[in-house]
Enzyme design. Structure first.
Site, PDB file in Angstrom:
ATOM      1  N   ASN A 107      16.215  11.397 -20.130  1.00 47.70           N
ATOM      2  CA  ASN A 107      17.576  11.841 -19.809  1.00 47.70           C
ATOM      3  C   ASN A 107      18.350  12.361 -21.017  1.00 47.70           C
ATOM      4  O   ASN A 107      19.525  12.669 -20.913  1.00 47.70           O
ATOM      5  CB  ASN A 107      18.351  10.693 -19.159  1.00 47.70           C
ATOM      6  N   ILE A 114      22.661  15.400 -22.992  1.00 55.15           N
ATOM      7  CA  ILE A 114      22.561  14.155 -22.226  1.00 55.15           C
ATOM      8  C   ILE A 114      22.759  14.426 -20.747  1.00 55.15           C
ATOM      9  O   ILE A 114      23.677  15.153 -20.352  1.00 55.15           O
ATOM     10  CB  ILE A 114      23.631  13.145 -22.710  1.00 55.15           C
ATOM     11  N   CYS A 115      21.905  13.816 -19.935  1.00 59.95           N
ATOM     12  CA  CYS A 115      22.046  13.878 -18.486  1.00 59.95           C
ATOM     13  C   CYS A 115      22.570  12.520 -18.017  1.00 59.95           C
ATOM     14  O   CYS A 115      21.837  11.537 -17.950  1.00 59.95           O
ATOM     15  CB  CYS A 115      20.697  14.180 -17.834  1.00 59.95           C
ATOM     16  N   LEU A 116      23.861  12.466 -17.752  1.00 61.54           N
ATOM     17  CA  LEU A 116      24.516  11.268 -17.247  1.00 61.54           C
ATOM     18  C   LEU A 116      25.583  11.759 -16.288  1.00 61.54           C
ATOM     19  O   LEU A 116      26.507  12.473 -16.686  1.00 61.54           O
ATOM     20  CB  LEU A 116      25.123  10.470 -18.406  1.00 61.54           C
ATOM     21  N   ARG A 120      29.480  14.723 -16.027  1.00 59.92           N
ATOM     22  CA  ARG A 120      29.547  16.037 -15.371  1.00 59.92           C
ATOM     23  C   ARG A 120      30.937  16.240 -14.784  1.00 59.92           C
ATOM     24  O   ARG A 120      31.454  15.378 -14.080  1.00 59.92           O
ATOM     25  CB  ARG A 120      28.526  16.125 -14.241  1.00 59.92           C
TER      26      ARG A 120
END
Length: 184
Positions: A107, A114-116, A120
């Site tokens: 992630n 960062i993918c959280l 978003r």
């Protein structure tokens, strides 16, 4: 942090002494900074034991670093640094977060993206940013990326996720190698 809080109190107390209609931009404190004064105090009181926040300039609460040192899982024994920048439009938009430590993680890319979902601005799953979220949510979310939010099913770093799927033990070795070289 006390410096900005003191400035806010001093500015609030000095309002009555100004002539009405007078505009002095050096005394104006943004909504973001007012929110951050309260949120940083709450954050410091409720920081996870695996995290440490540092503010290079105590008068600029909108720019700080977070160190996460997981105490369990694949990333145990590593120290991962994040840079957090809170935009002027906060709390209507999320903070901008980047991982400064090179990491092998599904992630987080090796370049720090960062993918959280809570970071978003627009999220189709309904778990994205909302004005009711705070810095504490961001910090707890980043901390959880190393434990219960570690997500191999919806990766940003597809190579890391596929590596884990093909060979968990080799994935663990590569994570430890990255920790040895970049996260001490």
């Amino acid at each position: 942090m006390l410096t900005l809080a003191s400035k806010l109190k001093r500015d609030d107390g000095g309002k009555t002494g100004r002539a009405s209609g007078a505009s002095d931009s050096t005394h104006r404190v943004s909504i973001r900074d007012r929110l951050l004064t309260k949120e940083v105090a709450e954050l410091e009181a409720h920081l996870p034991s695996t995290c440490k926040a540092s503010f290079p300039d105590e008068d600029k609460l909108h720019h700080f670093q977070l160190a996460v040192s997981p105490d369990e899982g694949y990333y145990q024994s590593g120290r991962f640094e994040f840079e957090i920048n809170v935009p002027e439009a906060y709390n209507m938009v999320p903070p901008k977060v980047r991982c400064l430590t090179r990491i092998w993680h599904p992630n987080i890319t090796e370049t720090g993206e960062i993918c959280l979902s809570l970071l978003r601005e627009h999220s189709i799953d309904g778990t994205g940013w909302a004005p009711t979220r705070t810095l504490k949510d961001v910090v707890w979310g980043l901390n959880s990326l190393f434990t219960d939010l570690l997500n191999f099913d919806d990766p940003l770093n597809i190579d890391a996720a596929e590596h884990h799927l093909k060979d968990k033990e080799d994935f663990r070795k590569k994570v430890q190698d990255y920790i040895k070289h970049y996260a001490r």
